[in-house]
Enzyme design. Structure first.
Site, short mmCIF file in Angstrom:
data_model
loop_
_atom_site.label_atom_id
_atom_site.label_comp_id
_atom_site.label_asym_id
_atom_site.label_seq_id
_atom_site.Cartn_x
_atom_site.Cartn_y
_atom_site.Cartn_z
NE ARG A 105 3.69 -5.00 -1.33
CZ ARG A 105 2.37 -4.13 -1.43
NH1 ARG A 105 1.88 -5.14 -0.90
NH2 ARG A 105 2.49 -2.71 -2.05
CB VAL A 106 0.32 -9.82 -5.13
CG1 VAL A 106 1.57 -9.50 -6.46
CG2 VAL A 106 0.40 -10.91 -4.59
CB SER A 107 -2.60 -6.21 -1.87
OG SER A 107 -1.80 -5.49 -1.74
CB THR A 108 -5.75 -9.84 -3.17
OG1 THR A 108 -5.49 -9.50 -4.21
CG2 THR A 108 -5.57 -8.60 -2.06
CD GLN A 160 -2.12 -6.51 -5.87
OE1 GLN A 160 -1.52 -6.61 -5.32
NE2 GLN A 160 -3.21 -5.27 -6.16
#
Length: 205
Positions: free
Chosen positions: A8-11, A14
Protein backbone atom coordinates in the site's frame (compact mmCIF):
# COMPACT_ATOMS: atom_id res chain seq x y z
CA UNK A 1 2.82 -22.15 2.91
CA UNK A 2 0.69 -20.18 0.44
CA UNK A 3 0.82 -16.42 0.98
CA UNK A 4 -0.78 -13.27 -0.36
CA UNK A 5 1.46 -10.23 -0.82
CA UNK A 6 -0.07 -6.85 0.06
CA UNK A 7 1.45 -3.43 -0.63
CA UNK A 8 0.00 0.00 0.00
CA UNK A 9 1.13 3.52 -0.80
CA UNK A 10 -0.54 6.71 0.41
CA UNK A 11 0.16 8.87 -2.64
CA UNK A 12 1.56 8.72 -6.14
CA UNK A 13 4.79 10.16 -4.74
CA UNK A 14 5.40 6.90 -2.93
CA UNK A 15 6.51 3.85 -4.88
CA UNK A 16 4.95 0.48 -4.19
CA UNK A 17 7.73 -1.15 -6.23
CA UNK A 18 10.00 -0.50 -3.25
CA UNK A 19 7.86 -2.92 -1.25
CA UNK A 20 7.21 -5.60 -3.87
CA UNK A 21 10.80 -6.73 -4.57
CA UNK A 22 11.48 -7.11 -0.86
CA UNK A 23 8.33 -9.16 -0.26
CA UNK A 24 8.93 -11.33 -3.31
CA UNK A 25 12.46 -12.01 -2.10
CA UNK A 26 11.22 -12.96 1.37
CA UNK A 27 8.64 -15.32 -0.14
CA UNK A 28 11.28 -16.91 -2.35
CA UNK A 29 13.84 -17.33 0.44
CA UNK A 30 11.30 -18.86 2.82
CA UNK A 31 9.83 -21.15 0.19
CA UNK A 32 6.40 -19.53 0.20
CA UNK A 33 4.02 -20.00 -2.69
CA UNK A 34 2.59 -16.61 -3.72
CA UNK A 35 -1.12 -16.86 -4.37
CA UNK A 36 -1.58 -13.27 -5.56
CA UNK A 37 -0.24 -9.74 -5.15
CA UNK A 38 -2.68 -7.07 -3.94
CA UNK A 39 -2.07 -3.32 -3.92
CA UNK A 40 -3.74 -0.01 -3.05
CA UNK A 41 -3.02 3.68 -3.36
CA UNK A 42 -4.87 4.99 -0.34
CA UNK A 43 -4.59 5.94 3.31
CA UNK A 44 -4.30 3.13 5.83
CA UNK A 45 -7.26 4.57 7.74
CA UNK A 46 -9.49 3.76 4.75
CA UNK A 47 -10.75 0.24 5.36
CA UNK A 48 -12.65 0.22 2.05
CA UNK A 49 -9.56 0.08 -0.16
CA UNK A 50 -10.36 -2.03 -3.26
CA UNK A 51 -7.23 -4.15 -3.06
CA UNK A 52 -7.67 -4.66 0.67
CA UNK A 53 -11.32 -5.66 0.22
CA UNK A 54 -10.32 -8.27 -2.39
CA UNK A 55 -7.58 -9.51 -0.08
CA UNK A 56 -9.91 -9.95 2.89
CA UNK A 57 -12.54 -11.67 0.78
CA UNK A 58 -9.97 -14.20 -0.43
CA UNK A 59 -8.73 -14.58 3.16
CA UNK A 60 -12.28 -15.32 4.25
CA UNK A 61 -12.42 -18.08 1.64
CA UNK A 62 -9.01 -19.27 2.90
CA UNK A 63 -7.33 -19.13 -0.49
CA UNK A 64 -4.00 -18.65 1.25
CA UNK A 65 -2.45 -19.30 4.67
CA UNK A 66 -0.86 -15.93 5.43
CA UNK A 67 -0.63 -12.30 4.36
CA UNK A 68 2.86 -10.90 3.79
CA UNK A 69 3.44 -7.14 4.29
CA UNK A 70 6.48 -4.92 4.85
CA UNK A 71 5.13 -3.15 7.93
CA UNK A 72 2.06 -3.34 10.13
CA UNK A 73 1.06 0.22 9.17
CA UNK A 74 0.61 -1.00 5.58
CA UNK A 75 -2.44 -2.81 6.96
CA UNK A 76 -4.09 -0.29 9.30
CA UNK A 77 -3.06 2.74 11.33
CA UNK A 78 -6.16 2.87 13.46
CA UNK A 79 -5.81 0.62 16.49
CA UNK A 80 -9.55 -0.13 16.46
CA UNK A 81 -9.52 -1.17 12.80
CA UNK A 82 -6.34 -3.15 13.34
CA UNK A 83 -7.96 -5.12 16.15
CA UNK A 84 -10.98 -5.85 13.95
CA UNK A 85 -8.69 -6.99 11.13
CA UNK A 86 -6.74 -9.28 13.42
CA UNK A 87 -9.92 -10.81 14.81
CA UNK A 88 -11.19 -11.45 11.29
CA UNK A 89 -7.92 -13.07 10.22
CA UNK A 90 -7.97 -15.25 13.30
CA UNK A 91 -11.47 -16.45 12.42
CA UNK A 92 -10.30 -17.14 8.86
CA UNK A 93 -7.26 -19.02 10.21
CA UNK A 94 -4.97 -16.74 8.20
CA UNK A 95 -1.67 -15.49 9.64
CA UNK A 96 -0.08 -12.08 9.23
CA UNK A 97 3.64 -11.86 8.53
CA UNK A 98 5.41 -8.48 8.68
CA UNK A 99 8.83 -8.27 7.08
CA UNK A 100 10.10 -6.04 9.90
CA UNK A 101 8.95 -8.11 12.86
CA UNK A 102 8.11 -11.55 11.52
CA UNK A 103 4.95 -13.54 12.09
CA UNK A 104 2.42 -12.15 14.54
CA UNK A 105 0.69 -14.95 16.37
CA UNK A 106 -2.39 -13.17 17.70
CA UNK A 107 -3.65 -16.38 19.30
CA UNK A 108 -1.08 -16.03 22.09
CA UNK A 109 -0.99 -13.42 24.89
CA UNK A 110 2.46 -12.23 23.75
CA UNK A 111 1.28 -11.86 20.17
CA UNK A 112 -1.73 -9.82 21.28
CA UNK A 113 0.45 -7.51 23.37
CA UNK A 114 2.90 -7.12 20.50
CA UNK A 115 0.09 -6.22 18.14
CA UNK A 116 -1.37 -3.67 20.55
CA UNK A 117 1.97 -1.94 21.07
CA UNK A 118 2.82 -1.76 17.37
CA UNK A 119 -0.73 -0.70 16.46
CA UNK A 120 -0.71 2.04 19.09
CA UNK A 121 2.61 3.37 17.78
CA UNK A 122 1.30 3.38 14.20
CA UNK A 123 -1.82 5.28 15.25
CA UNK A 124 0.26 7.73 17.27
CA UNK A 125 2.53 8.35 14.26
CA UNK A 126 -0.49 9.09 12.07
CA UNK A 127 -1.85 11.58 14.60
CA UNK A 128 1.53 13.30 14.78
CA UNK A 129 1.62 13.61 10.98
CA UNK A 130 -1.89 15.10 10.95
CA UNK A 131 -1.00 17.52 13.74
CA UNK A 132 2.21 18.67 12.01
CA UNK A 133 0.34 19.15 8.75
CA UNK A 134 -2.24 21.34 10.47
CA UNK A 135 0.47 23.34 12.21
CA UNK A 136 2.26 23.82 8.88
CA UNK A 137 -0.92 25.09 7.24
CA UNK A 138 -1.56 27.53 10.07
CA UNK A 139 2.04 28.78 9.89
CA UNK A 140 1.76 29.36 6.15
CA UNK A 141 -1.56 31.16 6.60
CA UNK A 142 0.05 33.41 9.21
CA UNK A 143 2.71 34.33 6.65
CA UNK A 144 0.04 35.20 4.11
CA UNK A 145 0.73 32.23 1.84
CA UNK A 146 -2.22 31.40 -0.41
CA UNK A 147 -3.22 27.77 0.19
CA UNK A 148 -6.17 27.44 -2.14
CA UNK A 149 -6.29 26.33 -5.74
CA UNK A 150 -3.61 27.93 -7.89
CA UNK A 151 -5.00 30.92 -9.71
CA UNK A 152 -5.16 30.54 -13.48
CA UNK A 153 -3.02 33.02 -15.37
CA UNK A 154 -4.71 32.46 -18.74
CA UNK A 155 -7.93 34.32 -17.90
CA UNK A 156 -8.44 37.30 -20.29
CA UNK A 157 -9.30 39.81 -17.59
CA UNK A 158 -9.44 42.82 -19.92
CA UNK A 159 -11.89 41.03 -22.20
CA UNK A 160 -14.06 40.06 -19.24
CA UNK A 161 -14.05 43.66 -17.99
CA UNK A 162 -15.13 44.90 -21.43
CA UNK A 163 -17.90 42.31 -21.65
CA UNK A 164 -19.17 43.13 -18.16
CA UNK A 165 -19.24 46.85 -18.97
CA UNK A 166 -21.25 45.96 -22.10
CA UNK A 167 -23.82 44.27 -19.87
CA UNK A 168 -22.97 40.60 -20.44
CA UNK A 169 -23.82 38.21 -17.61
CA UNK A 170 -21.25 35.96 -15.99
CA UNK A 171 -23.10 32.98 -17.47
CA UNK A 172 -22.89 34.31 -21.02
CA UNK A 173 -19.21 35.23 -20.59
CA UNK A 174 -18.53 31.73 -19.29
CA UNK A 175 -20.25 30.25 -22.32
CA UNK A 176 -18.59 32.54 -24.87
CA UNK A 177 -15.07 32.23 -23.45
CA UNK A 178 -15.51 28.56 -22.52
CA UNK A 179 -14.30 29.20 -18.99
CA UNK A 180 -16.17 27.69 -16.01
CA UNK A 181 -18.36 30.23 -14.28
CA UNK A 182 -16.91 29.27 -10.89
CA UNK A 183 -13.43 30.07 -12.23
CA UNK A 184 -14.60 33.48 -13.46
CA UNK A 185 -16.29 34.32 -10.18
CA UNK A 186 -13.04 33.74 -8.29
CA UNK A 187 -11.78 36.85 -10.16
CA UNK A 188 -15.00 38.80 -9.67
CA UNK A 189 -13.56 41.27 -7.19
CA UNK A 190 -10.60 41.95 -9.44
CA UNK A 191 -12.88 42.51 -12.44
CA UNK A 192 -15.17 44.84 -10.52
CA UNK A 193 -12.21 46.87 -9.27
CA UNK A 194 -10.93 47.27 -12.83
CA UNK A 195 -14.39 48.32 -13.99
CA UNK A 196 -14.53 50.90 -11.22
CA UNK A 197 -11.05 52.21 -12.01
CA UNK A 198 -11.86 52.41 -15.72
CA UNK A 199 -15.05 54.35 -14.98
CA UNK A 200 -13.19 56.81 -12.74
CA UNK A 201 -10.52 57.28 -15.41
CA UNK A 202 -13.13 57.95 -18.13
CA UNK A 203 -14.88 60.50 -15.95
CA UNK A 204 -11.62 62.31 -15.13
CA UNK A 205 -10.74 62.48 -18.80
Amino acid sequence: MKVAIYVRVSTKKQDETNQLPRLREIAKNRGFEVFREYSDEASAKDSNRPGWQDLMQDAKEHRFDAILVTKLDRVMRSLVQLNITMMNLQSYNVKLICADIGEIDFTTPMGKVQMQIIGAIAEWEREIIVQRTREGIEARKAKGVHLGRKRRDDIPIDTIVTLRIAGNSWKSISRDLRIPKTTLLRRREEVENLISNRSVKEVSE
